[in-house]
Design a protein around this motif. Structure first.
Motif, PDB file in Angstrom:
ATOM      1  N   UNK A 110       0.738  -1.314   0.081  1.00 12.89           N
ATOM      2  CA  UNK A 110      -0.038   0.039  -0.040  1.00 12.89           C
ATOM      3  C   UNK A 110       0.737   1.380  -0.123  1.00 12.89           C
ATOM      4  N   UNK A 111       0.711   2.244   1.190  1.00 11.84           N
ATOM      5  CA  UNK A 111       1.217   3.496   0.810  1.00 11.84           C
ATOM      6  C   UNK A 111       2.665   3.592   1.420  1.00 11.84           C
ATOM      7  N   UNK A 112       3.017   2.485   2.028  1.00 14.70           N
ATOM      8  CA  UNK A 112       4.299   2.738   2.650  1.00 14.70           C
ATOM      9  C   UNK A 112       5.202   2.128   1.981  1.00 14.70           C
ATOM     10  N   UNK A 113       6.327   2.834   1.520  1.00 15.39           N
ATOM     11  CA  UNK A 113       7.334   2.553   0.348  1.00 15.39           C
ATOM     12  C   UNK A 113       8.701   1.962   1.254  1.00 15.39           C
ATOM     13  N   UNK A 114       8.778   2.674   2.370  1.00 19.56           N
ATOM     14  CA  UNK A 114       9.970   2.383   3.371  1.00 19.56           C
ATOM     15  C   UNK A 114       9.533   2.525   4.934  1.00 19.56           C
ATOM     16  N   UNK A 115      10.348   2.290   5.650  1.00 20.07           N
ATOM     17  CA  UNK A 115      10.203   2.407   6.925  1.00 20.07           C
ATOM     18  C   UNK A 115       9.840   3.831   7.582  1.00 20.07           C
TER      19      UNK A 115
END
Length: 295
Positions: A110-115
């Motif tokens: 979804x929306x989170x590409x990285x920490x």
């Protein structure tokens, strides 16, 4: 933390060591049989198993009395709504710590590409986490340049309470990396990722248990792990003793051990208790040869 004798540092690290496990069907029973409830257990997240396996294992262990740290892999969550649901579920189970890696899901769920994306959202919502860990890479990441991983630590430092390193095998390299991190003015305490004394055949067995696709990913990422743990010159005792010697220098900020068990928790706990007993004996009755001796 003041300067310590290496043996004193070794006792401290072994007493506070935490164990990483994978959320397989049998791991809760294995932890219950072999791991004292004073030991913190961290639970990994893998795309092939889904985040539910991590959350179920973590909440079961937490309700049974273990301090638990679930891995909230950013790329496995769909976004803020799901994160809020996960946080509420963990709060209800009494979980007060989390580890936030980017994760291996490709493409992201979804929306989170990285920490960092997840950490920013987490910081704006009510949550139970008094401890939030982020990743560090003394051994190079298989797909990300070293300069990028160090910059990421700087970017994430304001949202975290400590750094957990990936598995490392070279104490000299570890010391150099710690110095580099501190020169960048990243001052978070560091938990050093170390391999438990697990046989290569057991590592391969663990890889087969986590699923075909996940096993291939595991083997690709950890191919050097097998060779280096199985190498004649490698000893978990000796390496942990060297980490303890480094940790006696407060400038490096080494605060603990994060032990990769590969779910062989009985083997690892027996090893830890044996090494701890020898270190305590050495602390009380020094041999005069400069510290802990390998078993």
């Amino acid at each position: 933390m003041s300067n310590e004798l290496p043996t004193v540092a070794l006792v401290r690290l072994l007493e506070g060591a935490r164990y990483e496990v994978m959320p397989t069907a049998s791991v809760v029973d294995a932890v219950g049989e072999h791991v004292p409830p004073s030991v913190t257990v961290t639970v990994t997240a893998a795309p092939g198993k889904g985040l539910e396996a991590t959350l179920s294992t973590a909440t079961t262990l937490a309700r049974a009395g273990w301090p638990v740290v679930p891995h909230l892999a950013a790329r496995m969550l769909t976004g803020r709504g799901e994160l809020q649901e996960v946080v509420a579920r963990l709060a209800e189970a009494g979980v007060t710590a989390a580890f936030v890696p980017g994760g291996d899901a490709d493409p992201p769920a979804g929306d989170y590409d990285c920490a960092l994306d997840l950490l920013r959202d987490l910081a704006t919502m009510e949550h139970p986490f008094t401890q939030v860990g982020i990743t560090g890479y003394p051994e190079s990441h298989p797909t990300i340049d070293d300069d990028v991983t160090v910059q990421a630590m700087w970017d994430k430092r304001a949202y975290a309470t400590h750094i957990v390193s990936n598995m490392t095998f070279d104490a000299e390299h570890l010391g150099t990396w710690c110095e580099r991190v501190r020169r960048r003015r990243v001052e978070l305490p560091l938990l050093v990722g170390v391999p438990g004394p697990v046989e290569r055949t057991k590592l391969l067995g663990m890889a087969t248990k986590i699923g075909v696709g996940e096993s291939l990913r595991f083997l690709r990422k950890q191919k050097s792990v097998f060779a280096r743990i199985a190498a004649p010159g490698f000893s978990s005792d000796r390496f942990v003793s060297r980490v303890a010697a480094l940790s006696a220098n407060p400038a490096l900020g080494i605060a603990g051990l994060h032990v990769f068990t590969f779910n062989q928790v009985g083997v690892v706990e027996t090893w830890r208790q044996g090494m701890l007993a020898r270190a305590r004996e050495e602390r009380v009755h020094p041999t005069g040869r400069g510290g802990h001796q390998d078993g």
